[in-house]
Design a protein around this motif. Structure first.
Motif, PDB file in Angstrom:
ATOM      1  N   GLU A 102      54.077 -14.514  27.261  1.00  0.00           N
ATOM      2  CA  GLU A 102      54.484 -13.133  26.458  1.00  0.00           C
ATOM      3  C   GLU A 102      54.191 -13.226  25.496  1.00  0.00           C
ATOM      4  OE1 GLU A 102      58.813 -13.939  26.313  1.00  0.00           O
ATOM      5  OE2 GLU A 102      58.358 -13.477  28.850  1.00  0.00           O
ATOM      6  N   SER A 103      53.481 -13.597  24.786  1.00  0.00           N
ATOM      7  CA  SER A 103      52.876 -13.551  23.205  1.00  0.00           C
ATOM      8  C   SER A 103      51.285 -12.997  23.577  1.00  0.00           C
ATOM      9  CB  SER A 103      52.935 -15.342  22.321  1.00  0.00           C
ATOM     10  OG  SER A 103      51.423 -16.167  22.819  1.00  0.00           O
ATOM     11  N   LEU A 104      51.047 -12.818  24.417  1.00  0.00           N
ATOM     12  CA  LEU A 104      49.622 -12.655  24.857  1.00  0.00           C
ATOM     13  C   LEU A 104      49.568 -10.854  25.297  1.00  0.00           C
ATOM     14  CD1 LEU A 104      47.845 -15.507  27.357  1.00  0.00           C
ATOM     15  CD2 LEU A 104      47.509 -15.416  24.573  1.00  0.00           C
ATOM     16  N   LEU A 105      50.488 -10.414  25.628  1.00  0.00           N
ATOM     17  CA  LEU A 105      51.007  -8.967  26.273  1.00  0.00           C
ATOM     18  C   LEU A 105      50.277  -7.851  24.567  1.00  0.00           C
ATOM     19  CD1 LEU A 105      54.590  -9.153  26.806  1.00  0.00           C
ATOM     20  CD2 LEU A 105      53.103  -9.082  28.264  1.00  0.00           C
ATOM     21  N   GLU A 106      50.179  -8.261  24.009  1.00  0.00           N
ATOM     22  CA  GLU A 106      49.696  -7.352  23.299  1.00  0.00           C
ATOM     23  C   GLU A 106      48.129  -7.542  23.097  1.00  0.00           C
ATOM     24  OE1 GLU A 106      49.599 -10.907  20.661  1.00  0.00           O
ATOM     25  OE2 GLU A 106      51.697 -10.192  21.368  1.00  0.00           O
ATOM     26  N   LEU A 107      47.214  -8.201  23.756  1.00  0.00           N
ATOM     27  CA  LEU A 107      45.837  -8.270  24.274  1.00  0.00           C
ATOM     28  C   LEU A 107      45.423  -7.211  25.599  1.00  0.00           C
ATOM     29  CD1 LEU A 107      45.610 -12.395  24.010  1.00  0.00           C
ATOM     30  CD2 LEU A 107      44.774 -10.652  22.172  1.00  0.00           C
TER      31      LEU A 107
END
Length: 138
Positions: A102-107
């Motif tokens: 979820e911490s990578l969703l902005e990528l």
């Protein structure tokens, strides 16, 4: 007990994610890409030695039936191969990979896929495992 020089790992069959707690910061480290268990345990042993780690936190899957499962057995066997004389603690890793993902969703999709492939996601998961441990002791 010193709360410095703590390392956590998220052990998988292909990659080992690693995070370190030093001087009050949780930092992801480059993951270990597993070729075989001897190579991977040697690499982890070297990191523990070089970084003067005192405590190793290892993520273990949590199963609702309370029984020991195959992955837990494999993780504990792998850790037995690591040359480390410090304290080893096992922490529930449930949902740590999902939280890391979820911490990578902005990528973008391509960047996310690359971080999964190169093991960065595994090290983010190790950070989550380390956060859980630290929240228990502080």
């Amino acid at each position: 007990m010193s709360y410095n020089n703590i390392l956590s790992c998220d052990i998988g069959l292909k990659r080992i994610g690693i995070a370190c707690y030093i001087q009050g910061l949780i930092l992801p480290l480059p993951p270990i890409i597993r070729k075989n268990r001897n190579q991977a345990s040697s690499a982890l042993s070297q990191i523990l030695l070089e970084r003067e780690i005192h405590t190793l936190i290892v993520g273990i899957p949590d199963y609702e039936d309370g029984k020991t499962h195959e992955m837990e057995r494999r993780i504990k066997h792998f850790i037995s191969l690591v040359n480390f004389k410090g304290e080893i603690l096992y922490i529930n890793e449930a949902l740590s990979s999902k939280i890391a993902q979820e911490s990578l969703l902005e990528l973008g999709k391509k960047e996310r896929k690359e971080k999964i492939k190169n093991g960065e996601l595994d090290s983010l998961s190790a950070m989550e495992i380390l956060k859980r441990y630290l929240s228990q002791i502080f």
